[in-house]
Structure formats: structure tokens, C-alpha cells
Design an enzyme around this catalytic site. Structure first.
Site, PDB file in Angstrom:
ATOM      1  N   PHE A 147      42.192  31.363  18.928  1.00 41.28           N
ATOM      2  CA  PHE A 147      43.470  31.237  19.621  1.00 41.28           C
ATOM      3  C   PHE A 147      43.403  30.118  20.660  1.00 41.28           C
ATOM      4  CE2 PHE A 147      43.560  35.790  18.298  1.00 41.28           C
ATOM      5  CZ  PHE A 147      44.612  35.693  17.405  1.00 41.28           C
ATOM      6  N   CYS A 148      42.998  30.435  21.847  1.00 41.97           N
ATOM      7  CA  CYS A 148      43.083  29.485  22.958  1.00 41.97           C
ATOM      8  C   CYS A 148      42.078  28.346  22.862  1.00 41.97           C
ATOM      9  CB  CYS A 148      42.968  30.225  24.288  1.00 41.97           C
ATOM     10  SG  CYS A 148      44.297  31.457  24.475  1.00 41.97           S
TER      11      CYS A 148
END
Length: 174
Positions: free
Chosen positions: A115-116
Site C-alpha cells: 500500500f503506502c
């Protein structure tokens, strides 16, 4: 120009939640080693903290929102900032802070890989930064579809070349 260390979402709610990140103690140790090396080289450090909406487990000020206690970050001198999206750039002033510090290369570490970490690597390149991804300094949890180890290796391989310079943390220099 300079190299900076960007630490993403090493927070209590993710690091010590019900699902533990893959090799979490080793990743924390590796990130702390990078922090010490960045400080020794006077390289800037930036620390992203994901902030959820009011009422969420990681809302601002909550216990789970706090940085993990074992992370060797000094909130008074390191560039701590809050974000609400997977990208460390969207809705933050990170790009401006990096420009002010004359940073052109980012070493990106932390959580969660798919994700990040992934999003921030891709956006950083789009914004003109060189990105170094220490393959052993980011992590995530297992998902129903894939084990965390496979997710990490997939992202290391996918991001390498087109988006990042993939290295071992021991080979990072500031």
C-alpha cells in the site's frame, strides 16, 4: 543535492496490531540502523504517520496512531508528518519539505509494502526523485491471497528498475 530517509507508518496499530507484520523485529532493527546511519551523515529524516478519520482505530491522538515505541525517531527534530492517503505526498507538504532540504533521492522504508510503500515509491519517481528501496526494510502482513513474504518479494521485484534502486539496507549510503 541530498539523500533523505523516509519512514512510513511504523505505528503501534500496524506494528503491534492483531496481525503481526512479517519479520517485524528484524525490520524494526534494520530501520533503526538506517536511522542511525542517516543521522551520522546528517541526512534528513522524514516520518509519515497514517491518520484515520475520527472514530477509526488510528484517528489522530489515539494509542494505535502513535509511532511504535521501539522506533528510534525524535519527534522534535525529525520531519514527522501526518497523511491520510497511501501516498506520502498527496495532501501533505512533503514535496515542499524535500525541496527546501534540497533532497533529490529518497530511501523509503516502513509499512505496508503493498500500500503506502509501493504508492509512495511510484509517486516519488513521478515527482522526479530517485528512490532507493532497501529490500529488507519494509514489511506487511499476510493476506488471504498471499503470504507477506511473497508480497514483499513481489514488490521488490516489480518496483526494481523502473521505479527504484533495490538494495540491501546494509548497502545504503547517505
Amino acid at each position: 543535492m541530498a539523500t533523505a530517509l523516509l519512514i512510513i507508518d511504523m505505528q503501534t496499530g500496524l506494528y503491534d496490531g492483531p496481525q503481526k507484520p512479517f519479520e517485524r523485529e528484524q525490520v524494526l532493527h534494520t530501520i533503526n540502523q538506517l536511522i542511525r546511519r542517516a543521522r551520522a551523515a546528517n541526512a534528513p529524516l522524514f516520518v509519515a504517520r497514517h491518520t484515520g478519520p475520527a472514530g477509526s482505530p488510528i484517528e489522530a491522538g489515539s494509542a494505535l496512531w502513535q509511532l511504535w515505541g521501539g522506533l528510534d525517531v525524535d519527534e522534535s527534530r525529525d520531519g514527522l508528518f501526518n497523511k491520510t492517503r497511501p501516498s506520502c505526498f498527496l495532501g501533505t507538504d512533503l514535496a515542499q519539505q524535500l525541496a527546501q532540504a534540497q533532497v533529490d533521492e529518497l530511501v523509503i522504508v516502513g509499512m505496508k509494502t503493498q500500500f503506502c510503500v509501493d504508492t509512495t515509491c511510484r509517486v516519488a519517481v513521478e515527482l522526479g526523485f530517485s528512490v532507493v528501496l532497501p529490500e529488507d526494510a519494509h514489511t506487511c502482513m499476510d493476506t488471504p491471497a498471499l503470504a507477506a513474504e511473497a508480497i514483499i518479494e513481489h514488490h521488490n521485484a516489480t518496483l526494481a528498475g523502473a521505479f527504484v534502486k533495490r538494495v540491501r539496507a546494509a548497502d545504503v549510503s547517505f
